[in-house]
Design a protein around this motif. Structure first.
Motif, PDB file in Angstrom:
ATOM      1  N   ARG A  76       7.512   4.344   9.871  1.00 21.04           N
ATOM      2  CA  ARG A  76       6.398   4.382   8.929  1.00 21.04           C
ATOM      3  C   ARG A  76       5.703   5.735   9.019  1.00 21.04           C
ATOM      4  O   ARG A  76       5.472   6.258  10.115  1.00 21.04           O
ATOM      5  CB  ARG A  76       5.449   3.237   9.267  1.00 21.04           C
ATOM      6  CG  ARG A  76       4.165   3.237   8.458  1.00 21.04           C
ATOM      7  CD  ARG A  76       3.049   3.802   9.266  1.00 21.04           C
ATOM      8  NE  ARG A  76       1.781   3.649   8.592  1.00 21.04           N
ATOM      9  CZ  ARG A  76       0.632   4.046   9.108  1.00 21.04           C
ATOM     10  NH1 ARG A  76       0.591   4.584  10.292  1.00 21.04           N
ATOM     11  NH2 ARG A  76      -0.480   3.907   8.443  1.00 21.04           N
ATOM     12  N   THR A 105      -8.408  -8.073   5.494  1.00 24.21           N
ATOM     13  CA  THR A 105      -8.210  -8.664   6.823  1.00 24.21           C
ATOM     14  C   THR A 105      -9.202  -9.804   7.077  1.00 24.21           C
ATOM     15  O   THR A 105      -8.833 -10.848   7.607  1.00 24.21           O
ATOM     16  CB  THR A 105      -8.372  -7.579   7.912  1.00 24.21           C
ATOM     17  OG1 THR A 105      -7.476  -6.509   7.599  1.00 24.21           O
ATOM     18  CG2 THR A 105      -8.065  -8.101   9.294  1.00 24.21           C
ATOM     19  N   LEU A 111       0.870  -1.180   0.000  1.00 19.41           N
ATOM     20  CA  LEU A 111       0.000   0.000   0.000  1.00 19.41           C
ATOM     21  C   LEU A 111       0.910   1.233   0.000  1.00 19.41           C
ATOM     22  O   LEU A 111       1.637   1.482   0.974  1.00 19.41           O
ATOM     23  CB  LEU A 111      -0.910   0.009   1.227  1.00 19.41           C
ATOM     24  CG  LEU A 111      -1.723  -1.279   1.474  1.00 19.41           C
ATOM     25  CD1 LEU A 111      -2.674  -1.087   2.656  1.00 19.41           C
ATOM     26  CD2 LEU A 111      -2.494  -1.696   0.227  1.00 19.41           C
ATOM     27  N   GLN A 145     -13.112  -6.587   2.924  1.00 18.59           N
ATOM     28  CA  GLN A 145     -11.865  -6.322   3.642  1.00 18.59           C
ATOM     29  C   GLN A 145     -10.860  -7.462   3.452  1.00 18.59           C
ATOM     30  O   GLN A 145     -11.201  -8.637   3.585  1.00 18.59           O
ATOM     31  CB  GLN A 145     -12.143  -6.148   5.146  1.00 18.59           C
ATOM     32  CG  GLN A 145     -13.009  -4.944   5.479  1.00 18.59           C
ATOM     33  CD  GLN A 145     -12.283  -3.616   5.291  1.00 18.59           C
ATOM     34  OE1 GLN A 145     -11.085  -3.573   4.989  1.00 18.59           O
ATOM     35  NE2 GLN A 145     -12.999  -2.525   5.476  1.00 18.59           N
ATOM     36  N   GLY A 187      -6.176  -2.897  10.710  1.00 18.46           N
ATOM     37  CA  GLY A 187      -6.357  -4.290  11.067  1.00 18.46           C
ATOM     38  C   GLY A 187      -5.503  -4.540  12.303  1.00 18.46           C
ATOM     39  O   GLY A 187      -4.329  -4.163  12.337  1.00 18.46           O
ATOM     40  N   ILE A 226       0.368  -2.968   8.951  1.00 19.96           N
ATOM     41  CA  ILE A 226       0.804  -1.856   8.106  1.00 19.96           C
ATOM     42  C   ILE A 226       0.881  -2.396   6.672  1.00 19.96           C
ATOM     43  O   ILE A 226       1.042  -3.599   6.470  1.00 19.96           O
ATOM     44  CB  ILE A 226       2.160  -1.321   8.627  1.00 19.96           C
ATOM     45  CG1 ILE A 226       2.014  -0.830  10.081  1.00 19.96           C
ATOM     46  CG2 ILE A 226       2.724  -0.219   7.748  1.00 19.96           C
ATOM     47  CD1 ILE A 226       0.965   0.254  10.292  1.00 19.96           C
ATOM     48  N   TYR A 253       2.269  -6.910   2.824  1.00 18.49           N
ATOM     49  CA  TYR A 253       1.776  -8.257   3.076  1.00 18.49           C
ATOM     50  C   TYR A 253       2.517  -9.235   2.177  1.00 18.49           C
ATOM     51  O   TYR A 253       2.839  -8.911   1.033  1.00 18.49           O
ATOM     52  CB  TYR A 253       0.296  -8.388   2.678  1.00 18.49           C
ATOM     53  CG  TYR A 253      -0.678  -7.414   3.311  1.00 18.49           C
ATOM     54  CD1 TYR A 253      -0.760  -6.085   2.879  1.00 18.49           C
ATOM     55  CD2 TYR A 253      -1.560  -7.827   4.306  1.00 18.49           C
ATOM     56  CE1 TYR A 253      -1.677  -5.194   3.440  1.00 18.49           C
ATOM     57  CE2 TYR A 253      -2.493  -6.942   4.866  1.00 18.49           C
ATOM     58  CZ  TYR A 253      -2.538  -5.626   4.431  1.00 18.49           C
ATOM     59  OH  TYR A 253      -3.448  -4.746   4.977  1.00 18.49           O
ATOM     60  N   ASP A 290       1.339   3.819   2.851  1.00 11.78           N
ATOM     61  CA  ASP A 290       2.165   3.493   4.016  1.00 11.78           C
ATOM     62  C   ASP A 290       3.615   3.600   3.559  1.00 11.78           C
ATOM     63  O   ASP A 290       4.163   2.688   2.930  1.00 11.78           O
ATOM     64  CB  ASP A 290       1.875   2.067   4.510  1.00 11.78           C
ATOM     65  CG  ASP A 290       0.662   2.016   5.420  1.00 11.78           C
ATOM     66  OD1 ASP A 290       0.412   3.006   6.131  1.00 11.78           O
ATOM     67  OD2 ASP A 290      -0.034   0.991   5.414  1.00 11.78           O
TER      68      ASP A 290
HETATM   69  C1  G1P Z   1      -5.950  -0.939   5.214  1.00 14.42           C
HETATM   70  C2  G1P Z   1      -6.240  -2.310   5.819  1.00 14.42           C
HETATM   71  C3  G1P Z   1      -5.888  -2.325   7.297  1.00 14.42           C
HETATM   72  C4  G1P Z   1      -4.457  -1.910   7.487  1.00 14.42           C
HETATM   73  C5  G1P Z   1      -4.204  -0.543   6.833  1.00 14.42           C
HETATM   74  C6  G1P Z   1      -2.741  -0.175   6.879  1.00 14.42           C
HETATM   75  O1  G1P Z   1      -6.842  -0.006   5.760  1.00 14.42           O
HETATM   76  O2  G1P Z   1      -7.617  -2.607   5.630  1.00 14.42           O
HETATM   77  O3  G1P Z   1      -6.080  -3.622   7.821  1.00 14.42           O
HETATM   78  O4  G1P Z   1      -4.162  -1.859   8.870  1.00 14.42           O
HETATM   79  O5  G1P Z   1      -4.607  -0.559   5.453  1.00 14.42           O
HETATM   80  O6  G1P Z   1      -2.528   1.118   6.430  1.00 14.42           O
HETATM   81  P1  G1P Z   1      -7.180   1.417   5.062  1.00 14.42           P
HETATM   82  O7  G1P Z   1      -6.006   2.304   5.339  1.00 14.42           O
HETATM   83  O8  G1P Z   1      -7.341   1.128   3.593  1.00 14.42           O
HETATM   84  O9  G1P Z   1      -8.425   1.892   5.695  1.00 14.42           O
END
Ligand code: G1P
Length: 302
Positions: free
Chosen positions: A260, A239, A140, A237, A179, A212, A215, A143
């Motif tokens: 982070r 998770t 992601l 989701q 999560g 975070i 994965y 992050d």
């Molecule tokens: C997503 C995931 C979540 C995780 C997070 C990390 O959430 O669903 O489990 O902890 O990214 O940044 P979001 O940021 O899309 O709400």
């Protein structure tokens, strides 16, 4: 163990998914006509940091799950002949090289459209045919992890099989953004996971240990995502799809070494830029100077 094509595929992490379909509403108006993944930390877009991190971890195939209005991302990782020609004509070798390093082997980047923003789990599910039956990474881009060894590389080095998620402690009042992991036991950086819960309230949260956005997943996750069940916020989701896998395979959190920054928030994005700039010899002095001018004025007397 005898090394065969099958068991190489069973352990080597060669593919990564980058969900980049989100609307970026938290950054409007800047994200009206520009993908949030193209927001810069100093002079590189967030998505470029994530792609470079994946490449340093040995990823060979890069799968972007995009949506409408995200073509700037595709252009970013493609040739820009006019620009390259001009840089060469002007002898700007360094800039030319930096653009060239963005070009991956032909055929190693794919783009899939997530037609509807139905959640992170749904975005990952969109990549199922390109992943097939082998472990894969998910990154992601918002992050942003600043680390001596890139976070995904740390994880790939520690990964054997099953599921591994990056984790760190967050403030109790922030657990409802993540999560959260129920911890079975810990050994050095690895945390054996007992349960996961998406966006619990502080009262429900089994710990402050949050997932975070890095994965390594077993492809079995697609069987669970196939059910398209809705979870927190009415979204599909990731998770929730991981939860039934805990009993079936090794499932670990990895406490990465690094800092982070939540670049899905304005404060996090600014902090990341400052941190990166202060670590760059070409920018450090200038930025320190500017900060020392700005900071006294921004602190209002009580
Ligand atoms: C997503 C995931 C979540 C995780 C997070 C990390 O959430 O669903 O489990 O902890 O990214 O940044 P979001 O940021 O899309 O709400």
């Amino acid at each position: 163990m005898k090394i065969t094509q099958d068991n190489i595929l069973a352990t080597k992490v060669r593919k990564a998914v980058f969900p980049v379909g989100g609307l970026g509403t938290r950054f409007l108006p800047v994200t009206k006509a520009m993908p949030k993944e193209m927001l810069p930390v100093v002079d590189k877009p967030l998505i470029q940091y994530a792609v470079e991190e994946a490449a340093e971890a040995g990823i060979e195939e890069f799968i972007f799950v995009t949506g409408r209005g995200k073509t700037a991302i595709e252009d970013h990782f493609d040739h820009s002949f006019e620009l390259e020609y001009t840089l060469r004509q002007r002898g700007k070798q360094e800039e030319y090289q930096s653009l060239n390093s963005l070009i991956k082997l032909p055929g190693s980047i794919s783009y899939i459209r997530q037609q509807e923003p139905l959640g992170l789990g749904h975005a990952v599910w969109c990549a199922r045919h390109l992943i097939g039956n082998e472990p894969f990474a998910v990154l992601l881009a918002d992050d942003f992890i600043y680390a001596p060894t890139p976070c995904l590389k740390q994880m790939v080095d520690a990964y054997e099989k099953g599921v591994m998620v990056a984790v760190m402690d967050v403030e109790l009042s922030h657990v409802n953004r993540y999560g959260i992991i129920d911890i079975m036991q810990e050994h050095q950086r690895q945390v054996k996971v007992k349960a996961v819960i998406e966006k619990p309230s502080p009262e429900q949260a089994p710990s402050r240990l949050a997932i975070i956005g890095r994965y390594i997943l077993d492809s079995e996750v697609f069987e669970h995502l196939d059910k398209q069940e809705r979870g927190a916020g009415g979204e599909i989701q990731l998770t929730d799809a991981l939860s039934p896998m805990i009993q079936k395979m090794p499932f670990n959190g990895y406490r990465f070494d690094g800092t982070r920054y939540d670049c899905g928030s304005k404060g996090g994005l600014l902090a990341a830029s400052i941190a990166v700039a202060l670590n760059r010899s070409d920018l450090r002095d200038e930025v320190l100077n500017e900060l020392s001018r700005v900071i006294p004025h921004s602190i209002k007397p009580a």
